[in-house]
Design a protein around this motif. Structure first.
Motif, PDB file in Angstrom:
ATOM      1  N   LEU A  75      45.726  36.089  48.349  1.00  0.00           N
ATOM      2  CA  LEU A  75      46.384  36.595  47.150  1.00  0.00           C
ATOM      3  C   LEU A  75      47.883  36.405  47.322  1.00  0.00           C
ATOM      4  CD1 LEU A  75      45.782  39.800  45.097  1.00  0.00           C
ATOM      5  CD2 LEU A  75      48.041  39.403  46.049  1.00  0.00           C
ATOM      6  N   MET A  76      48.558  35.955  46.252  1.00  0.00           N
ATOM      7  CA  MET A  76      50.002  35.750  46.298  1.00  0.00           C
ATOM      8  C   MET A  76      50.663  36.414  45.104  1.00  0.00           C
ATOM      9  SD  MET A  76      50.235  31.735  47.470  1.00  0.00           S
ATOM     10  CE  MET A  76      49.158  31.188  46.133  1.00  0.00           C
ATOM     11  N   ASP A  77      51.791  37.011  45.349  1.00  0.00           N
ATOM     12  CA  ASP A  77      52.583  37.596  44.267  1.00  0.00           C
ATOM     13  C   ASP A  77      53.205  36.477  43.432  1.00  0.00           C
ATOM     14  OD1 ASP A  77      53.957  40.102  43.157  1.00  0.00           O
ATOM     15  OD2 ASP A  77      55.662  38.799  43.598  1.00  0.00           O
ATOM     16  N   VAL A 110      32.825  41.826  40.727  1.00  0.00           N
ATOM     17  CA  VAL A 110      33.915  42.389  41.522  1.00  0.00           C
ATOM     18  C   VAL A 110      35.123  42.706  40.649  1.00  0.00           C
ATOM     19  CG1 VAL A 110      35.597  41.867  43.335  1.00  0.00           C
ATOM     20  CG2 VAL A 110      33.191  41.293  43.667  1.00  0.00           C
ATOM     21  N   LEU A 111      35.516  41.759  39.792  1.00  0.00           N
ATOM     22  CA  LEU A 111      36.733  41.928  39.004  1.00  0.00           C
ATOM     23  C   LEU A 111      36.603  43.043  37.978  1.00  0.00           C
ATOM     24  CD1 LEU A 111      37.742  38.184  38.427  1.00  0.00           C
ATOM     25  CD2 LEU A 111      38.659  39.797  40.103  1.00  0.00           C
ATOM     26  N   GLN A 112      35.416  43.236  37.437  1.00  0.00           N
ATOM     27  CA  GLN A 112      35.239  44.278  36.435  1.00  0.00           C
ATOM     28  C   GLN A 112      35.336  45.680  37.032  1.00  0.00           C
ATOM     29  OE1 GLN A 112      31.498  43.141  34.693  1.00  0.00           O
ATOM     30  NE2 GLN A 112      32.445  41.804  33.156  1.00  0.00           N
ATOM     31  N   ILE A 162      51.965  47.207  36.269  1.00  0.00           N
ATOM     32  CA  ILE A 162      50.682  46.750  35.743  1.00  0.00           C
ATOM     33  C   ILE A 162      50.361  45.387  36.330  1.00  0.00           C
ATOM     34  CG2 ILE A 162      49.409  46.117  33.658  1.00  0.00           C
ATOM     35  CD1 ILE A 162      51.159  48.092  32.130  1.00  0.00           C
ATOM     36  N   LEU A 163      49.144  45.212  36.760  1.00  0.00           N
ATOM     37  CA  LEU A 163      48.727  43.966  37.392  1.00  0.00           C
ATOM     38  C   LEU A 163      47.872  43.138  36.439  1.00  0.00           C
ATOM     39  CD1 LEU A 163      48.232  42.031  39.796  1.00  0.00           C
ATOM     40  CD2 LEU A 163      46.336  43.526  40.483  1.00  0.00           C
ATOM     41  N   LEU A 164      48.291  41.891  36.232  1.00  0.00           N
ATOM     42  CA  LEU A 164      47.427  40.892  35.622  1.00  0.00           C
ATOM     43  C   LEU A 164      47.043  39.930  36.734  1.00  0.00           C
ATOM     44  CD1 LEU A 164      46.008  39.283  33.413  1.00  0.00           C
ATOM     45  CD2 LEU A 164      48.204  38.171  32.906  1.00  0.00           C
ATOM     46  N   LEU A 165      45.771  39.893  37.074  1.00  0.00           N
ATOM     47  CA  LEU A 165      45.292  39.119  38.202  1.00  0.00           C
ATOM     48  C   LEU A 165      44.703  37.793  37.726  1.00  0.00           C
ATOM     49  CD1 LEU A 165      44.770  39.155  41.308  1.00  0.00           C
ATOM     50  CD2 LEU A 165      42.492  40.051  40.781  1.00  0.00           C
ATOM     51  N   PRO A 176      39.313  42.958  46.184  1.00  0.00           N
ATOM     52  CA  PRO A 176      39.906  44.296  46.026  1.00  0.00           C
ATOM     53  C   PRO A 176      40.756  44.721  47.218  1.00  0.00           C
ATOM     54  CG  PRO A 176      37.635  44.304  45.268  1.00  0.00           C
ATOM     55  CD  PRO A 176      37.855  42.986  45.914  1.00  0.00           C
ATOM     56  N   LEU A 177      40.381  44.300  48.429  1.00  0.00           N
ATOM     57  CA  LEU A 177      41.186  44.628  49.610  1.00  0.00           C
ATOM     58  C   LEU A 177      42.535  43.922  49.548  1.00  0.00           C
ATOM     59  CD1 LEU A 177      38.420  44.344  52.375  1.00  0.00           C
ATOM     60  CD2 LEU A 177      39.220  46.397  51.183  1.00  0.00           C
ATOM     61  N   MET A 178      42.535  42.700  49.048  1.00  0.00           N
ATOM     62  CA  MET A 178      43.791  41.966  48.897  1.00  0.00           C
ATOM     63  C   MET A 178      44.669  42.613  47.822  1.00  0.00           C
ATOM     64  SD  MET A 178      42.517  38.005  49.154  1.00  0.00           S
ATOM     65  CE  MET A 178      41.954  37.307  50.720  1.00  0.00           C
ATOM     66  N   VAL A 179      44.043  43.012  46.726  1.00  0.00           N
ATOM     67  CA  VAL A 179      44.798  43.689  45.661  1.00  0.00           C
ATOM     68  C   VAL A 179      45.410  44.984  46.189  1.00  0.00           C
ATOM     69  CG1 VAL A 179      44.586  44.861  43.428  1.00  0.00           C
ATOM     70  CG2 VAL A 179      43.436  42.664  43.803  1.00  0.00           C
TER      71      VAL A 179
END
Length: 345
Positions: free
Chosen positions: A178-180, A46-48, A20-23, A123-126
């Motif tokens: 984006l970073m983990d 975008v996020l929604q 599960i991702l929490l961004l 979204p491409l980074m995610v």
């Protein structure tokens, strides 16, 4: 370094993520009242669309306009918005660091408020994060609204730092990435004051991949990096990742000494074996200027590094928070404990 070419048929790629991702999206702001509402609207749009939970962490870096007032209104409208108000202007890299320390997501996106880096790339980074990459950095294929001088100097800087440093940095990149969480945690264990985040992330390694995009022109407001600030930022990047300038100073000193010795030997030979003495004040004047200039250059280069050592030894905090909005009481306590431990270490 962990950078990969997705078109390479010999590379199978990292293991995909299924958790599960929490961004967390971090946006440093300084006097962004003209574009802030538009930025938030596009970002939310975008996020929604993502099938994931998210939070937006705005960092007010000492704004003198109505930026903080707008941020407070935005936070009242949506409890997924967090606000970190710094006590004064500490600079873009420090404000970004503040956002990283207050973000709680297992993946974190850095993006500026001026909409030059389009939120639609997130979204491409995610997607690359779900594919198993630890860092997905924005790779600029086009930079609208920027002068030829700025484009040329930016390319020259990246090529220069790649020659000076053992840690390569992709050309035409910025802090948009984006970073983990493990990358963020590792980055927060690097407490240096002269922060060059894009270089620091490259130094960390991990699995990294570029996400191409077209950079837009600034929507409103003024750039936060005029020429002098850009030069200082470039110097921070070079000094943080290379000691070659110190070696250049050493070799410059040796070269100046060699030239001086050669001229002394020539003057002695002329005096001993001819009836002529080296005449004219011009040669002497040039030699003095050359030696003086070489010494000043060497002292200046050494001074840059000594100044950074002096700044590190004072061990002042990287930034100070004036107010937090949108964070739970428990989160505030945990962040304060973590910051206290970081100050003691």
């Amino acid at each position: 370094m962990g950078h990969h070419n997705l078109s390479d048929p010999q590379w199978n790629g990292p293991t995909p993520r299924r958790g599960i991702l929490l961004l967390s999206v971090i946006i440093p702001c300084k006097n962004e009242e003209a574009v802030l509402r538009q930025t938030h609207s596009r970002l939310m749009s975008v996020l929604q669309q993502l099938t994931t939970d998210f939070e937006i962490v705005y960092v007010d870096d000492g704004s003198t306009d109505s930026t903080f007032k707008l941020l407070r209104e935005i936070q009242c409208e949506d409890n997924r918005v967090r606000i970190v108000q710094l006590s004064r202007n500490f600079g873009h890299q420090m404000a970004t660091t503040a956002g990283l320390e207050h973000a709680s997501g297992n993946a974190v996106v850095l993006i500026d408020a001026d909409l030059q880096d389009p939120p639609e790339v997130i979204p491409l980074m995610v997607e690359q994060w779900r594919n198993g990459f630890d860092v997905a950095y924005g790779l600029r294929t086009e930079r609208k609204g920027e002068t030829l001088f700025k484009l040329w100097t930016a390319r020259a800087f990246y090529r220069l730092i790649n020659r000076l440093s053992a840690v390569p940095i992709a050309v035409d990149t910025g802090d948009f990435r984006l970073m983990d969480r493990k990358v963020v945690n590792a980055l927060l264990h690097m407490p240096e004051r002269d922060r060059f985040l894009r270089g620091m992330v490259n130094w960390l390694g991990f699995r990294q991949v570029g996400v191409p995009y077209r950079r837009a022109a600034r929507q409103a407001g003024e750039t936060k990096y005029p020429l002098l600030k850009m030069l200082r930022f470039a110097m921070d990047g070079i000094a943080s990742f290379s000691v070659l300038p110190l070696k250049v100073a050493t070799w410059l000193g040796f070269s100046a000494s060699a030239v001086a010795m050669a001229l002394i030997f020539y003057a002695m030979c002329v005096h001993m074996f001819t009836n002529k003495w080296v005449s004219g004040w011009a040669s002497l004047f040039i030699a003095v200027l050359f030696m003086g200039g070489a010494q000043l250059v060497c002292l200046g280069l050494i001074g840059e590094y000594v100044g950074r050592i002096y700044g590190e030894t004072k061990q002042r905090p990287l930034y100070l928070v004036q107010e937090l909005l949108g964070f739970s009481a428990e989160a505030k306590v945990q962040q304060e404990i973590a910051r206290t431990k970081g100050d003691k270490s």
